[in-house]
Design an enzyme around this catalytic site. Sequence first.
Site, short mmCIF file in Angstrom:
data_model
loop_
_atom_site.label_atom_id
_atom_site.label_comp_id
_atom_site.label_asym_id
_atom_site.label_seq_id
_atom_site.Cartn_x
_atom_site.Cartn_y
_atom_site.Cartn_z
N HIS A 162 -5.35 -3.60 5.38
CA HIS A 162 -4.74 -4.04 4.12
C HIS A 162 -5.84 -4.55 3.18
CE1 HIS A 162 -1.70 -5.03 0.99
NE2 HIS A 162 -2.12 -6.28 1.28
N ASP A 193 0.69 -1.11 -0.09
CA ASP A 193 -0.05 0.25 0.05
C ASP A 193 0.81 1.33 -0.01
OD1 ASP A 193 -2.34 -1.67 0.17
OD2 ASP A 193 -2.13 -1.76 2.45
#
Length: 360
Positions: free
Chosen positions: A224, A197
């Site tokens: 996530h 990310d």
Amino acid sequence: MRQQTSSEVNANQRIARISAHLDPPNLQMEDAATVSRLNCRAKGGAAGFKVAILGAAGGIGQPLAMLMKMNPLVSVLHLYDVVNTPGVTSDISHMDTGAVVRGFLGQQQLEEALTGMELVIIPAGVPRKPGMTRDDLFNINAGIVKTISEAIARCCPYAIVNVISNPVNSTVPIAAEVFKKAGTFDPKKLLGVTMLDVVRANTFVGEILGLDPRDIDVPVVGGHAGVTILPLLSQVKPPCSFTPKEVDYLTDRIQNGGTEVVEAKAGAGSATLSMAYAAVKFADACLRGLRGDAGVVECAFLASQVTELPFFASKVRLGRTGAEEIYPLGPLNEYERAGLEKAKKELAASIQKGVSFARK
């Protein structure tokens, strides 16, 4: 009986080391230069850490294994999977870098793969396919992570564990429950890998600003998956500002970067190469922390008191004992505060799903 000269002893030791590199079973060489094949190293190998990759023959595992073989901080690299490990091990072992590579095939060799490891990286499990959410993966991957975690608790309870297997928001709590039950849980050493990310955020922000992404640092907090991924664009380094439209675009793209890749691959896989890159970037940070380097700071999903949730991703300082300091979120703007509330709601359910699975 003639005494061996030092050059003969050295030659025997070199032969033993080369033999051990090519044929690693635990056999003893019966001569004056007795060397345990299990413990010896290829000539030229540098001192470093022992690392295991569980799921090493998969789409993430193979490029991850290759990149870890290139890391000078790795001295021994154990590759484990339930299929195809011998071929991957043979292939990667030919690379002329210091790490000694050993392969392990099937659950009967899982404990051997883990014994003595200092860092364990877990990409094991099935990948996302078009139309699948990370939760669709849960029933398969949850069981895999639980089994692996039980073996870690038995064989290398003090290792730092990097969890990649999705859904990370649930698999990290599963591993934590297993370790708690075994009496080995150390919250500083169980780390969910959210680095992809951050990597995506740095890349996409770099595109907007026209800067090299390596010069950009975007904190990404929360979890996530989808809306639990919260990029803090107000805290980007170097300091910069975005229009509301750019903030919407960047946030949406960072949150849905995985889906973007799944759809682009059209059934041929998920984000494997960029995930391997991000996993190695995070693993390298863990190894530098283990070595005692100062100022190693990255984002990770771990047991945390940053919010009221038991697990949360934020910036942490990595050291010899794992995540030695967890940083607060810092000042958030109104957009980020609203995103945080949305993230926490979904994250709480995912965490509870993992805990419930582990306890049943």
